[in-house]
Design a protein around this motif. Structure first.
Motif, PDB file in Angstrom:
ATOM      1  N   ILE A 168     -31.733   3.733  18.689  1.00 42.71           N
ATOM      2  CA  ILE A 168     -30.857   3.968  20.518  1.00 42.71           C
ATOM      3  C   ILE A 168     -30.119   2.962  18.852  1.00 42.71           C
ATOM      4  O   ILE A 168     -29.992   1.444  18.868  1.00 42.71           O
ATOM      5  N   HIS A 169     -28.559   3.219  20.454  1.00 43.38           N
ATOM      6  CA  HIS A 169     -27.509   2.462  19.756  1.00 43.38           C
ATOM      7  C   HIS A 169     -27.652   1.108  20.798  1.00 43.38           C
ATOM      8  O   HIS A 169     -28.020   1.200  21.962  1.00 43.38           O
ATOM      9  N   ALA A 170     -27.438   0.214  20.228  1.00 44.26           N
ATOM     10  CA  ALA A 170     -27.416  -1.121  20.413  1.00 44.26           C
ATOM     11  C   ALA A 170     -26.421  -1.745  20.398  1.00 44.26           C
ATOM     12  O   ALA A 170     -26.663  -2.524  19.084  1.00 44.26           O
TER      13      ALA A 170
ATOM     14  N   VAL B  52     -26.518   0.748  29.581  1.00 50.91           N
ATOM     15  CA  VAL B  52     -25.572   3.167  29.648  1.00 50.91           C
ATOM     16  C   VAL B  52     -26.855   3.502  30.307  1.00 50.91           C
ATOM     17  O   VAL B  52     -26.697   4.284  30.982  1.00 50.91           O
ATOM     18  N   THR B  53     -27.876   3.409  29.583  1.00 50.45           N
ATOM     19  CA  THR B  53     -29.989   3.687  29.833  1.00 50.45           C
ATOM     20  C   THR B  53     -30.160   2.889  30.413  1.00 50.45           C
ATOM     21  O   THR B  53     -30.323   1.815  29.038  1.00 50.45           O
TER      22      THR B  53
ATOM     23  N   TYR C 112     -28.803   5.021  24.573  1.00 55.34           N
ATOM     24  CA  TYR C 112     -27.963   4.357  24.529  1.00 55.34           C
ATOM     25  C   TYR C 112     -27.801   3.114  25.180  1.00 55.34           C
ATOM     26  O   TYR C 112     -28.246   3.841  26.418  1.00 55.34           O
ATOM     27  N   SER C 113     -28.090   2.283  24.821  1.00 54.81           N
ATOM     28  CA  SER C 113     -28.659   0.642  25.702  1.00 54.81           C
ATOM     29  C   SER C 113     -27.371   0.784  25.841  1.00 54.81           C
ATOM     30  O   SER C 113     -27.432   0.198  26.988  1.00 54.81           O
ATOM     31  N   ASP C 114     -25.650   0.483  25.014  1.00 58.72           N
ATOM     32  CA  ASP C 114     -24.748  -0.329  25.924  1.00 58.72           C
ATOM     33  C   ASP C 114     -23.730   0.563  25.013  1.00 58.72           C
ATOM     34  O   ASP C 114     -24.030   1.660  24.674  1.00 58.72           O
ATOM     35  N   GLY C 115     -22.814   0.074  25.536  1.00 55.46           N
ATOM     36  CA  GLY C 115     -21.336   0.423  24.722  1.00 55.46           C
ATOM     37  C   GLY C 115     -21.113   0.232  23.951  1.00 55.46           C
ATOM     38  O   GLY C 115     -21.843  -0.133  22.592  1.00 55.46           O
ATOM     39  N   SER C 116     -20.116  -0.477  23.681  1.00 54.84           N
ATOM     40  CA  SER C 116     -18.771  -0.766  22.275  1.00 54.84           C
ATOM     41  C   SER C 116     -18.115  -1.823  22.596  1.00 54.84           C
ATOM     42  O   SER C 116     -18.015  -2.217  23.804  1.00 54.84           O
TER      43      SER C 116
END
Length: 68
Positions: free
Chosen positions: A55-57, A33-34, A3-7
């Motif tokens: 990757i979540h971004a 986040v990371t 995860y790069s960031d949140g929501s």
């Protein structure tokens, strides 16, 4: 990979500009986040191993970091 960031709902997606309803004295732009260096290292290892990477971004700053 990570995860790069949140929501958006929790205002933890990482943006360049603060959220519109942020506190003026403590404006929030989200969270990383990371660390990007850690994500890049993990991505390189995964690609070397022939694995696909996800990757979540969500925020613009997070996406710039991931795609840059």
């Amino acid at each position: 990979i990570g995860y790069s960031d949140g929501s958006l709902g929790s205002q933890t997606a990482l943006f360049y500009e603060p959220y519109l309803n942020s506190n003026g004295q403590n404006p929030t732009v989200g969270i990383e986040v990371t660390p990007i260096a850690q994500l890049r290292e993990a991505t390189a290892r995964a690609l070397e191993a022939g694995l696909r990477v996800a990757i979540h971004a969500i925020g613009d700053k997070a996406n710039t970091a991931i795609l840059g």
